[in-house]
Write a protein that holds these residues in place. Sequence first.
Motif, PDB file in Angstrom:
ATOM      1  N   ILE A   4      65.436  57.758  -2.286  1.00  0.00           N
ATOM      2  CA  ILE A   4      64.132  57.583  -1.656  1.00  0.00           C
ATOM      3  C   ILE A   4      64.054  56.171  -1.080  1.00  0.00           C
ATOM      4  O   ILE A   4      64.373  55.190  -1.755  1.00  0.00           O
ATOM      5  CB  ILE A   4      62.995  57.792  -2.673  1.00  0.00           C
ATOM      6  CG1 ILE A   4      63.029  59.228  -3.197  1.00  0.00           C
ATOM      7  CG2 ILE A   4      61.643  57.480  -2.058  1.00  0.00           C
ATOM      8  CD1 ILE A   4      62.065  59.495  -4.324  1.00  0.00           C
ATOM      9  N   ILE A   5      63.633  56.083   0.184  1.00  0.00           N
ATOM     10  CA  ILE A   5      63.440  54.793   0.846  1.00  0.00           C
ATOM     11  C   ILE A   5      61.940  54.527   0.856  1.00  0.00           C
ATOM     12  O   ILE A   5      61.165  55.338   1.375  1.00  0.00           O
ATOM     13  CB  ILE A   5      63.988  54.820   2.283  1.00  0.00           C
ATOM     14  CG1 ILE A   5      65.480  55.149   2.286  1.00  0.00           C
ATOM     15  CG2 ILE A   5      63.722  53.484   2.982  1.00  0.00           C
ATOM     16  CD1 ILE A   5      66.055  55.388   3.660  1.00  0.00           C
ATOM     17  N   THR A   6      61.533  53.416   0.266  1.00  0.00           N
ATOM     18  CA  THR A   6      60.110  53.067   0.221  1.00  0.00           C
ATOM     19  C   THR A   6      59.893  51.722   0.914  1.00  0.00           C
ATOM     20  O   THR A   6      60.795  50.895   0.978  1.00  0.00           O
ATOM     21  CB  THR A   6      59.610  52.967  -1.236  1.00  0.00           C
ATOM     22  OG1 THR A   6      60.382  51.993  -1.919  1.00  0.00           O
ATOM     23  CG2 THR A   6      59.720  54.305  -1.946  1.00  0.00           C
ATOM     24  N   VAL A   7      58.691  51.522   1.393  1.00  0.00           N
ATOM     25  CA  VAL A   7      58.348  50.265   2.041  1.00  0.00           C
ATOM     26  C   VAL A   7      57.910  49.268   0.981  1.00  0.00           C
ATOM     27  O   VAL A   7      57.342  49.636  -0.044  1.00  0.00           O
ATOM     28  CB  VAL A   7      57.242  50.447   3.100  1.00  0.00           C
ATOM     29  CG1 VAL A   7      57.767  51.212   4.273  1.00  0.00           C
ATOM     30  CG2 VAL A   7      56.029  51.102   2.514  1.00  0.00           C
ATOM     31  N   LYS A   8      58.165  47.997   1.243  1.00  0.00           N
ATOM     32  CA  LYS A   8      57.792  46.963   0.290  1.00  0.00           C
ATOM     33  C   LYS A   8      56.685  46.084   0.842  1.00  0.00           C
ATOM     34  O   LYS A   8      55.715  45.798   0.158  1.00  0.00           O
ATOM     35  CB  LYS A   8      59.009  46.101  -0.055  1.00  0.00           C
ATOM     36  CG  LYS A   8      60.073  46.849  -0.808  1.00  0.00           C
ATOM     37  CD  LYS A   8      61.250  45.956  -1.094  1.00  0.00           C
ATOM     38  CE  LYS A   8      62.332  46.755  -1.801  1.00  0.00           C
ATOM     39  NZ  LYS A   8      63.542  45.978  -2.011  1.00  0.00           N
ATOM     40  N   ASN A   9      56.834  45.654   2.086  1.00  0.00           N
ATOM     41  CA  ASN A   9      55.884  44.694   2.645  1.00  0.00           C
ATOM     42  C   ASN A   9      55.156  45.224   3.871  1.00  0.00           C
ATOM     43  O   ASN A   9      54.673  44.451   4.680  1.00  0.00           O
ATOM     44  CB  ASN A   9      56.604  43.396   3.025  1.00  0.00           C
ATOM     45  CG  ASN A   9      57.219  42.712   1.822  1.00  0.00           C
ATOM     46  OD1 ASN A   9      56.666  42.786   0.731  1.00  0.00           O
ATOM     47  ND2 ASN A   9      58.357  42.076   2.011  1.00  0.00           N
ATOM     48  N   ALA A  10      55.094  46.525   4.032  1.00  0.00           N
ATOM     49  CA  ALA A  10      54.414  47.100   5.198  1.00  0.00           C
ATOM     50  C   ALA A  10      53.540  48.261   4.734  1.00  0.00           C
ATOM     51  O   ALA A  10      53.662  48.743   3.617  1.00  0.00           O
ATOM     52  CB  ALA A  10      55.437  47.584   6.218  1.00  0.00           C
TER      53      ALA A  10
ATOM     54  N   ILE B 228      57.503  56.188  15.768  1.00  0.00           N
ATOM     55  CA  ILE B 228      57.365  57.383  14.931  1.00  0.00           C
ATOM     56  C   ILE B 228      57.099  56.889  13.513  1.00  0.00           C
ATOM     57  O   ILE B 228      57.911  56.164  12.941  1.00  0.00           O
ATOM     58  CB  ILE B 228      58.641  58.254  14.956  1.00  0.00           C
ATOM     59  CG1 ILE B 228      58.931  58.708  16.385  1.00  0.00           C
ATOM     60  CG2 ILE B 228      58.499  59.443  14.029  1.00  0.00           C
ATOM     61  CD1 ILE B 228      60.271  59.402  16.526  1.00  0.00           C
ATOM     62  N   LEU B 229      55.971  57.260  12.946  1.00  0.00           N
ATOM     63  CA  LEU B 229      55.617  56.837  11.604  1.00  0.00           C
ATOM     64  C   LEU B 229      56.059  57.901  10.603  1.00  0.00           C
ATOM     65  O   LEU B 229      55.814  59.091  10.792  1.00  0.00           O
ATOM     66  CB  LEU B 229      54.116  56.600  11.500  1.00  0.00           C
ATOM     67  CG  LEU B 229      53.581  55.451  12.367  1.00  0.00           C
ATOM     68  CD1 LEU B 229      52.073  55.348  12.237  1.00  0.00           C
ATOM     69  CD2 LEU B 229      54.227  54.141  11.981  1.00  0.00           C
ATOM     70  N   TYR B 230      56.702  57.451   9.534  1.00  0.00           N
ATOM     71  CA  TYR B 230      57.218  58.375   8.535  1.00  0.00           C
ATOM     72  C   TYR B 230      56.415  58.369   7.242  1.00  0.00           C
ATOM     73  O   TYR B 230      56.571  59.242   6.411  1.00  0.00           O
ATOM     74  CB  TYR B 230      58.679  58.041   8.205  1.00  0.00           C
ATOM     75  CG  TYR B 230      59.595  58.204   9.384  1.00  0.00           C
ATOM     76  CD1 TYR B 230      59.946  59.465   9.852  1.00  0.00           C
ATOM     77  CD2 TYR B 230      60.112  57.099  10.032  1.00  0.00           C
ATOM     78  CE1 TYR B 230      60.789  59.618  10.941  1.00  0.00           C
ATOM     79  CE2 TYR B 230      60.967  57.237  11.116  1.00  0.00           C
ATOM     80  CZ  TYR B 230      61.293  58.499  11.550  1.00  0.00           C
ATOM     81  OH  TYR B 230      62.138  58.644  12.623  1.00  0.00           O
ATOM     82  N   GLY B 231      55.596  57.358   7.017  1.00  0.00           N
ATOM     83  CA  GLY B 231      54.826  57.267   5.785  1.00  0.00           C
ATOM     84  C   GLY B 231      55.312  56.122   4.928  1.00  0.00           C
ATOM     85  O   GLY B 231      56.085  55.273   5.352  1.00  0.00           O
ATOM     86  N   ARG B 232      54.871  56.100   3.662  1.00  0.00           N
ATOM     87  CA  ARG B 232      55.219  55.006   2.764  1.00  0.00           C
ATOM     88  C   ARG B 232      56.591  55.206   2.121  1.00  0.00           C
ATOM     89  O   ARG B 232      57.196  54.261   1.635  1.00  0.00           O
ATOM     90  CB  ARG B 232      54.149  54.846   1.692  1.00  0.00           C
ATOM     91  CG  ARG B 232      52.817  54.390   2.286  1.00  0.00           C
ATOM     92  CD  ARG B 232      51.820  53.975   1.245  1.00  0.00           C
ATOM     93  NE  ARG B 232      52.256  52.932   0.337  1.00  0.00           N
ATOM     94  CZ  ARG B 232      52.289  51.632   0.612  1.00  0.00           C
ATOM     95  NH1 ARG B 232      51.925  51.211   1.812  1.00  0.00           N
ATOM     96  NH2 ARG B 232      52.683  50.758  -0.288  1.00  0.00           N
ATOM     97  N   SER B 233      57.076  56.424   2.062  1.00  0.00           N
ATOM     98  CA  SER B 233      58.403  56.671   1.500  1.00  0.00           C
ATOM     99  C   SER B 233      59.059  57.855   2.208  1.00  0.00           C
ATOM    100  O   SER B 233      58.372  58.737   2.723  1.00  0.00           O
ATOM    101  CB  SER B 233      58.316  56.933  -0.009  1.00  0.00           C
ATOM    102  OG  SER B 233      57.612  58.119  -0.254  1.00  0.00           O
TER     103      SER B 233
END
Length: 177
Positions: free
Chosen positions: A103-109, A117-122
């Motif tokens: 799973i790829i998650t955002v840290k500072n965004a 294209i927006l994918y979400g928070r993870s």
Amino acid sequence: MAGNKSTVTFINTSKEVKKAMEGLSRDALNASGRVIMKIMRENIPIRSKRFSNHIGKWTFIGRKDGIPQMQIGFYGWQTVKKKHKIPSSMNPHWVEFGTSPHIITVKNAKSLGFNNILYGRSVQHPGTPATHLLRDTVYNNLDEIRAAQEEYLTELNKTIEEAQKKIDQREELWDDD
């Protein structure tokens, strides 16, 4: 010279002979390295041509045993930048050995996106299969590697023969009185 360390015997230990043998051995290794690198660059499974900037080889003389060695591998992005080339965003380790699903998650965004294209928070990454580009290139092209070394190995054999001629090969005669 044979591949086994215990079978290498210097018949003349002068600096000139050692230097000539080391030089020819390094040239033979460099020739085979160029063959491998060319084949690897042709068979890169990634669409990015920048990944070919990461392929590298280096030859050196072992400090402990004095045996010429060659290593082939992938440079990191820092080394590629030092060579004034554009690094790939793909990690060479990921290409060679693959990645497991993660799973790829955002840290500072607030959200993860690319090209508007927006994918979400993870994002669930499916992983990538291993290609074993380096290993398979070496194993599948041993004949080409040996052919590239032939010229230098014949030169090395000539050097050894010339050195043997310089050795005093007189036999002592024993009288049985």
